[in-house]
Design an enzyme around this catalytic site. Structure first.
Site, PDB file in Angstrom:
ATOM      1  CG  ASP A 168      -6.221   2.266  -7.371  1.00 15.70           C
ATOM      2  OD1 ASP A 168      -5.507   1.438  -6.792  1.00 15.70           O
ATOM      3  OD2 ASP A 168      -6.679   3.281  -6.814  1.00 15.70           O
TER       4      ASP A 168
ATOM      5  CD  GLU B 270      -3.068  -0.540   0.014  1.00 16.37           C
ATOM      6  OE1 GLU B 270      -3.070  -0.233  -1.195  1.00 16.37           O
ATOM      7  OE2 GLU B 270      -3.679  -1.540   0.432  1.00 16.37           O
TER       8      GLU B 270
ATOM      9  CD  GLU C 264      -8.328   9.168 -10.078  1.00 18.26           C
ATOM     10  OE1 GLU C 264      -8.483  10.122  -9.296  1.00 18.26           O
ATOM     11  OE2 GLU C 264      -9.133   8.223 -10.165  1.00 18.26           O
TER      12      GLU C 264
ATOM     13  CE1 TYR D 274      -2.975   7.676  -2.521  1.00 14.81           C
ATOM     14  CE2 TYR D 274      -2.287   9.461  -3.963  1.00 14.81           C
ATOM     15  CZ  TYR D 274      -2.339   8.113  -3.680  1.00 14.81           C
ATOM     16  OH  TYR D 274      -1.759   7.206  -4.527  1.00 14.81           O
TER      17      TYR D 274
ATOM     18  CB  SER E  72     -10.000   1.541  -7.204  1.00  8.47           C
ATOM     19  OG  SER E  72      -9.371   2.611  -7.822  1.00  8.47           O
ATOM     20  CB  SER E  73     -15.827   3.362  -7.581  1.00  6.13           C
ATOM     21  OG  SER E  73     -15.496   4.402  -6.694  1.00  6.13           O
TER      22      SER E  73
ATOM     23  CB  THR F 223       4.530   0.246  -2.509  1.00  3.12           C
ATOM     24  OG1 THR F 223       3.364  -0.477  -2.877  1.00  3.12           O
ATOM     25  CG2 THR F 223       4.929  -0.108  -1.093  1.00  3.12           C
TER      26      THR F 223
HETATM   27  C1  GLA Z   1      -5.142   4.780  -3.914  1.00  2.00           C
HETATM   28  C2  GLA Z   1      -4.348   5.201  -5.141  1.00  2.00           C
HETATM   29  C3  GLA Z   1      -3.313   4.134  -5.526  1.00  2.00           C
HETATM   30  C4  GLA Z   1      -2.478   3.695  -4.344  1.00  2.00           C
HETATM   31  C5  GLA Z   1      -3.358   3.386  -3.135  1.00  2.00           C
HETATM   32  C6  GLA Z   1      -2.549   3.114  -1.909  1.00  2.00           C
HETATM   33  O1  GLA Z   1      -5.955   3.690  -4.198  1.00  2.00           O
HETATM   34  O2  GLA Z   1      -5.192   5.437  -6.228  1.00  2.00           O
HETATM   35  O3  GLA Z   1      -2.514   4.604  -6.573  1.00  2.00           O
HETATM   36  O4  GLA Z   1      -1.511   4.654  -4.039  1.00  2.00           O
HETATM   37  O5  GLA Z   1      -4.263   4.457  -2.858  1.00  2.00           O
HETATM   38  O6  GLA Z   1      -1.818   1.958  -2.060  1.00  2.00           O
END
Ligand code: GLA
Length: 388
Positions: free
Chosen positions: A173, A34, A161, A223, A126-127, A36
């Site tokens: 994602d 995660e 994004e 984030y 991840s919708s 990473t």
């Molecule tokens: C979100 C982001 C991904 C990733 C995760 C954490 O889902 O879209 O790119 O960084 O968080 O692992």
């Protein structure tokens, strides 16, 4: 997955009665790895059997898009040539991906689109990537003779994004949504973009998500702050070692992190410490999976949770509580999944403990927060595709 006829009936009703082509793309889970991806490390995602389905058709105009979000019952029309694009956040995914596909040489013209989803919003599955890859798949097919590669579609989703939605995300994602394969997790090296499919059939165990139903908001955003912290640490390490090439934390060692500990400050240090640990954990999970050692996998998942909670600080009270309940029930592994700030835990649980765990989690969580967590059994499904 949803019903094609359901999406089709809305497409017919809201536009000119004609039918188009139907495309589907999934959300994703991530076993481990995660935060990473934007640090050049490894991730271990898989596509799920839930996602976004869209019917699309060229409408003969030069650049007018007529879009209908079925679940929201919201209609937005906009022009691709409008430099600001639509305001509705869902419509910005359509606008963004269309412009990104144009950049890749796809001569996108006006089109009609209606879409619906069964991937839970804000659950960390991840919708948004599911939308991006679904729309990219459709535009590539309708206007681009399917010339754009899978990787370029994933990258166009990520660029959407970054450029239109304000989230400086990594590639995990969109990669998972495009490349997913039923029954397989995928180990992706986010630096070289090499990946391999990993058949995932944990004998005697299952994966289940518990959704806290606490929503996260990644835009504008904690984030992006996490990402900035990581990049700041890399900058400091690079300055200390002008002879080396440090692009991401992937290139940095524990010793180098210690060298800059004082100058980067406690917060950035903690963030980088988590990432270096997580980088090692993904590789350890691969070894454990190869040996069929799921107890080891689970142990590493708990470590990830602890790091995400204490060092990366992307957990919240509800997710920590779900993690505690998992521990109390002897669940093999449990951790926050996805970006954090709400959403789900992913749990690796022995079949014989499953029922008791779910019952206990529902009981305890609702006693404390007034609602039950939602339960999603993980089914690893296929990536983006045309349905008809
Ligand atoms: C979100 C982001 C991904 C990733 C995760 C954490 O889902 O879209 O790119 O960084 O968080 O692992």
């Amino acid at each position: 997955m949803m019903d094609i006829e359901f999406v089709r009936s809305r497409f017919i009703k809201h536009f000119d009665g004609k039918t188009g082509n139907v495309y589907a793309s999934p959300g994703r889970i991530n076993l481990i790895g995660e935060h990473t991806d934007y640090n050049g490390g490894f991730v271990f995602p898989g596509a799920v059997d839930k996602g976004i389905m869209a019917e699309m058709r060229a409408n003969g105009t030069e650049d007018t898009v007529m879009a209908y979000a079925i679940d929201l019952k919201d209609r937005v029309d906009f022009k691709l040539s409008d430099p600001n694009g639509p305001k509705a956040s869902w419509a910005r995914y359509i606008y963004g991906i269309a412009l990104e596909m144009k950049k890749l040489g796809v001569p996108v013209k006006g089109f009609n689109i209606a879409f619906a989803g069964d991937v839970p919003l804000g659950a960390g599955m991840s919708s948004s990537a599911a939308m991006e890859s679904c729309f990219a798949c459709g535009l590539n097919d309708i206007f681009g003779e399917n010339k754009v590669s899978q990787w370029d579609m994933a990258l166009a989703g990520q660029a959407t994004e970054h450029n239109y939605c304000g989230v400086n995300c990594g590639i995990m994602d969109q990669f998972a949504s495009v490349f997913g394969k039923a029954g397989c997790l995928m180990r992706l090296d986010c630096r070289s973009r090499e990946f391999e499919y990993f058949p995932f059939k944990p004998d005697g165990y299952r994966l289940v998500l518990l959704d806290s139903v606490v929503k996260h908001q990644l835009a504008g955003s904690p984030y992006n702050d996490r990402r900035n912290s990581c990049e700041n640490v890399v900058k400091h390490i690079q300055a200390k070692h002008p002879e080396g090439k440090f692009e991401t934390l992937r290139d940095c060692t524990w010793e180098q992190l210690e060298e800059v500990k004082e100058e980067v400050g406690a917060e950035d240090y903690k963030r980088a410490k988590f990432v270096l640990g997580e980088k090692d954990r993904v590789l350890a999970v691969c070894d454990a999976l190869n040996e069929g050692d799921y107890e080891k996998v689970g142990e590493l998942m708990y470590k990830t949770h602890e790091g995400l909670s204490k060092d990366y600080e992307v957990s919240c009270e509800e997710l920590d509580y779900l993690n505690d309940i998992a521990k109390e029930n002897g669940v093999t592994g449990s951790r926050i999944m996805g970006g954090g700030f709400g959403g789900c835990t992913i749990n690796l649980v022995r079949n014989d403990l499953y029922k008791q765990f779910i019952e206990d989690a529902k009981k305890k969580f609702s006693a404390k927060y007034g609602h039950e967590p939602k339960v999603y059994d993980v089914v690893i499904g296929d990536g983006s595709r045309k349905l008809c």
